[in-house]
Design a protein around this motif. Structure first.
Motif, PDB file in Angstrom:
ATOM      1  N   TYR A 294       0.842  -1.205   0.000  1.00  0.00           N
ATOM      2  CA  TYR A 294       0.000   0.000   0.000  1.00  0.00           C
ATOM      3  C   TYR A 294       0.872   1.248   0.000  1.00  0.00           C
ATOM      4  O   TYR A 294       0.554   2.232  -0.671  1.00  0.00           O
ATOM      5  N   GLU A 295       1.955   1.194   0.742  1.00  0.00           N
ATOM      6  CA  GLU A 295       2.856   2.346   0.788  1.00  0.00           C
ATOM      7  C   GLU A 295       3.560   2.535  -0.558  1.00  0.00           C
ATOM      8  O   GLU A 295       3.688   3.657  -1.048  1.00  0.00           O
ATOM      9  N   GLU A 296       3.952   1.441  -1.173  1.00  0.00           N
ATOM     10  CA  GLU A 296       4.589   1.496  -2.495  1.00  0.00           C
ATOM     11  C   GLU A 296       3.650   2.130  -3.524  1.00  0.00           C
ATOM     12  O   GLU A 296       4.088   2.875  -4.406  1.00  0.00           O
ATOM     13  N   LYS A 297       2.350   1.855  -3.398  1.00  0.00           N
ATOM     14  CA  LYS A 297       1.348   2.398  -4.313  1.00  0.00           C
ATOM     15  C   LYS A 297       0.852   3.784  -3.876  1.00  0.00           C
ATOM     16  O   LYS A 297      -0.055   4.346  -4.487  1.00  0.00           O
TER      17      LYS A 297
ATOM     18  N   LYS B 210      -6.432   5.053  -5.246  1.00  0.00           N
ATOM     19  CA  LYS B 210      -5.534   6.185  -4.976  1.00  0.00           C
ATOM     20  C   LYS B 210      -6.205   7.510  -5.326  1.00  0.00           C
ATOM     21  O   LYS B 210      -6.032   8.502  -4.620  1.00  0.00           O
ATOM     22  N   GLN B 211      -6.991   7.523  -6.384  1.00  0.00           N
ATOM     23  CA  GLN B 211      -7.638   8.757  -6.805  1.00  0.00           C
ATOM     24  C   GLN B 211      -8.828   9.131  -5.922  1.00  0.00           C
ATOM     25  O   GLN B 211      -9.110  10.307  -5.744  1.00  0.00           O
ATOM     26  N   ILE B 212      -9.530   8.131  -5.378  1.00  0.00           N
ATOM     27  CA  ILE B 212     -10.727   8.467  -4.601  1.00  0.00           C
ATOM     28  C   ILE B 212     -10.472   8.546  -3.097  1.00  0.00           C
ATOM     29  O   ILE B 212     -11.329   9.054  -2.368  1.00  0.00           O
ATOM     30  N   LEU B 213      -9.318   8.101  -2.628  1.00  0.00           N
ATOM     31  CA  LEU B 213      -9.034   8.174  -1.184  1.00  0.00           C
ATOM     32  C   LEU B 213      -9.188   9.574  -0.605  1.00  0.00           C
ATOM     33  O   LEU B 213      -9.743   9.718   0.484  1.00  0.00           O
ATOM     34  N   PRO B 214      -8.748  10.617  -1.281  1.00  0.00           N
ATOM     35  CA  PRO B 214      -8.943  11.952  -0.699  1.00  0.00           C
ATOM     36  C   PRO B 214     -10.417  12.288  -0.476  1.00  0.00           C
ATOM     37  O   PRO B 214     -10.750  13.059   0.412  1.00  0.00           O
ATOM     38  N   CYS B 215     -11.299  11.693  -1.248  1.00  0.00           N
ATOM     39  CA  CYS B 215     -12.741  11.943  -1.095  1.00  0.00           C
ATOM     40  C   CYS B 215     -13.299  11.289   0.165  1.00  0.00           C
ATOM     41  O   CYS B 215     -14.404  11.614   0.592  1.00  0.00           O
TER      42      CYS B 215
END
Length: 126
Positions: free
Chosen positions: A20-23, A63-68
């Protein structure tokens, strides 16, 4: 908290946490001795990631939706392509279908369990 503690609290292997950290799904600070150190908020974040992966979303979309998923929910999508929107719509529909199947199966198991328990009670009082 160190990676082992995060792994224990989330039921996730340390190997998977490193992935997860690598990504760039999670981020750690490095202690002077080189150990990873995670904020307590990453317990919830890892659980969100696992849930999204279990639902079938690829890590690039996650990765793109995590900030949401943060609070307060402020959504800034400057790079939402038609392909990404179509992917999210498809995944949303797939999740909805899975929820419906799971709900049906849960209800069937609950009915079966209730019938079994009722039958046991009848035998016990006879």
């Amino acid at each position: 908290m160190r990676i082992g503690e995060l792994a224990r609290r989330t039921g996730t292997s340390t190997r998977l946490l490193r992935y997860y950290e690598e990504k760039a799904l999670i981020v750690s600070r490095r202690l002077p001795n080189g150990y990873r150190d995670y904020d307590d908020a990453f317990v919830d974040r890892v659980m969100q990631i696992r849930g999204l992966l279990d639902a079938g979303l690829p890590t690039r979309i996650i990765k793109q939706i995590l900030p949401c998923l943060n609070k307060p929910r402020v959504i800034h999508f400057t790079d939402a392509t038609p392909q990404m929107i179509a992917t999210l719509e498809h995944e949303l529909n797939r999740m909805t279908e899975r929820i419906e199947v799971l709900t049906h199966n849960r209800d069937a198991i609950a009915e079966y369990l209730e019938a079994v328990l009722d039958a046991d009670q009848l035998r016990a009082t006879s």
